[in-house]
Write an enzyme that holds these catalytic residues in place. Structure first.
Site, PDB file in Angstrom:
ATOM      1  N   GLY A  85       2.075 -11.686  -2.861  1.00  0.00           N
ATOM      2  CA  GLY A  85       2.146  -9.845  -2.341  1.00  0.00           C
ATOM      3  C   GLY A  85       0.681  -9.857  -1.790  1.00  0.00           C
ATOM      4  O   GLY A  85       0.009 -11.128  -1.461  1.00  0.00           O
ATOM      5  N   ASP A  87      -2.433  -6.277  -2.748  1.00  0.00           N
ATOM      6  CA  ASP A  87      -3.248  -5.318  -3.001  1.00  0.00           C
ATOM      7  C   ASP A  87      -3.417  -4.090  -2.384  1.00  0.00           C
ATOM      8  O   ASP A  87      -2.494  -3.343  -2.119  1.00  0.00           O
ATOM      9  CB  ASP A  87      -4.151  -4.854  -4.003  1.00  0.00           C
ATOM     10  N   GLY A 100      -2.349  -9.662 -10.412  1.00  0.00           N
ATOM     11  CA  GLY A 100      -2.021 -10.658 -11.242  1.00  0.00           C
ATOM     12  C   GLY A 100      -3.128 -11.441 -11.891  1.00  0.00           C
ATOM     13  O   GLY A 100      -2.792 -12.218 -12.342  1.00  0.00           O
ATOM     14  N   GLU A 106      -3.681 -18.575  -5.407  1.00  0.00           N
ATOM     15  CA  GLU A 106      -2.974 -18.099  -4.388  1.00  0.00           C
ATOM     16  C   GLU A 106      -3.636 -18.543  -3.202  1.00  0.00           C
ATOM     17  O   GLU A 106      -2.847 -18.815  -1.855  1.00  0.00           O
ATOM     18  CB  GLU A 106      -3.208 -17.021  -4.839  1.00  0.00           C
ATOM     19  N   LYS A 124       0.830  -0.197  -0.098  1.00  0.00           N
ATOM     20  CA  LYS A 124      -0.665  -0.957  -0.103  1.00  0.00           C
ATOM     21  C   LYS A 124      -1.294  -1.649   1.531  1.00  0.00           C
ATOM     22  O   LYS A 124      -2.724  -1.851   1.419  1.00  0.00           O
ATOM     23  CB  LYS A 124       0.353  -2.661  -0.190  1.00  0.00           C
TER      24      LYS A 124
HETATM   25  O1  DER Z   1      -2.088 -10.872  -7.868  1.00  0.00           O
HETATM   26  C1  DER Z   1      -1.966 -10.841  -6.934  1.00  0.00           C
HETATM   27  O2  DER Z   1      -2.851 -11.632  -5.610  1.00  0.00           O
HETATM   28  C2  DER Z   1      -0.183 -10.519  -6.658  1.00  0.00           C
HETATM   29  O3  DER Z   1       0.280 -10.656  -5.218  1.00  0.00           O
HETATM   30  C3  DER Z   1      -0.590  -9.180  -5.885  1.00  0.00           C
HETATM   31  O4  DER Z   1      -1.967  -8.922  -4.880  1.00  0.00           O
HETATM   32  C4  DER Z   1       0.871  -8.301  -6.117  1.00  0.00           C
HETATM   33  O5  DER Z   1       1.294  -8.152  -7.193  1.00  0.00           O
HETATM   34  P1  DER Z   1       2.380  -7.150  -7.012  1.00  0.00           P
HETATM   35  O6  DER Z   1       3.665  -7.368  -5.430  1.00  0.00           O
HETATM   36  O7  DER Z   1       2.946  -6.958  -8.236  1.00  0.00           O
HETATM   37  O8  DER Z   1       2.383  -6.006  -6.677  1.00  0.00           O
END
Ligand code: DER
Length: 230
Positions: A85, A87, A100, A106, A124
């Site tokens: 995912g 932000d 997160g 990541e 986003k």
């Molecule tokens: O913490 C992260 O990198 C997550 O991927 C974050 O950027 C997105 O979290 P979400 O999918 O719960 O919005």
């Protein structure tokens, strides 16, 4: 909610893109979780043969529960596809990640993937990085105060991320802390900022993911998914 339906649509879309034999990067967060669950169904119901490298304890626990075979970066030298995912996603497909507190692993996984597919809903997408989310910075606890001071001198508004179900600072999978740095008005030069943050003594990594995303899947509440390619 509409956001959940949109995130689910994006997650299921990337799971459908996975081919037998792929070595995968398994992202962290609520959107990547939809992908891991959909992928788990394919592994169990189709016998899909894949391996995955998790980007956090959270992703590892979910992937294990879904029956996805897990490997480490000592077992595979590259990944065919990583999904995760974000932000914020800028028009240049640069990202802010790390809500997160998993951005350090990541980024390692994303950097080793031939394709890095980012899973988002419309909320986003931003015109300019930093307009909606702070940049998370994983920092050695003993260096947190000097890093906070340096960020303030740069004009940022940094805060140490405190636990909700834990008193005191959030502790990452590496045993570090997280500083969330807001940049009022957004970030003029993300590449310059990334270098500045990466070279600050005590900083492990930050949530600016520049030039890494190859695809962005934008889920919609009606189940449709818009596919943006770099
Ligand atoms: O913490 C992260 O990198 C997550 O991927 C974050 O950027 C997105 O979290 P979400 O999918 O719960 O919005």
């Amino acid at each position: 909610s509409a956001a959940d339906r949109a995130k689910k649509a994006a997650g299921e879309k990337v799971a459908a893109m996975v081919e037998p034999g792929m070595r995968l990067g398994l992202g962290t967060g609520s959107t990547a979780a939809w992908a891991i669950r959909a992928l788990g169904r394919r592994v169990r119901e189709e016998g899909l043969r894949v391996v995955g490298v998790p980007t956090s304890y959270a992703a590892e626990q979910l992937a294990r529960a879904e029956g996805i075979p897990l490997v480490t970066l000592a077992d595979v030298e590259a990944l065919d596809l990583a999904f995760d995912g974000a932000d914020e996603v800028s028009p240049e497909l640069n990202l802010i990640k790390g809500r997160g507190a998993a951005h350090t692993r990541e980024k390692v996984v994303a950097s080793l993937a031939r394709r890095f597919v980012v899973l988002v809903d419309e909320s986003k997408l931003v015109d300019r990085l930093g307009t909606r989310w702070p940049v998370p910075i994983e920092v050695l606890p003993m260096a947190a105060e000097p890093v906070l001071r340096q960020l303030r001198r740069m004009g940022a508004e940094p805060v140490l991320r405190m636990g909700k179900c834990k008193d005191g600072p959030v502790v990452t999978d590496q045993g570090f802390w997280v500083i969330d740095a807001r940049f009022p008005g957004g970030i003029d030069d993300p590449h310059a900022l990334a270098v500045t943050l990466s070279t600050m003594p005590g900083v492990l990594d930050h949530g600016l993911f520049l030039g890494l995303a190859t695809d962005v899947l934008v889920g919609q509440a009606d189940g449709q998914v818009r596919h943006i390619r770099r």
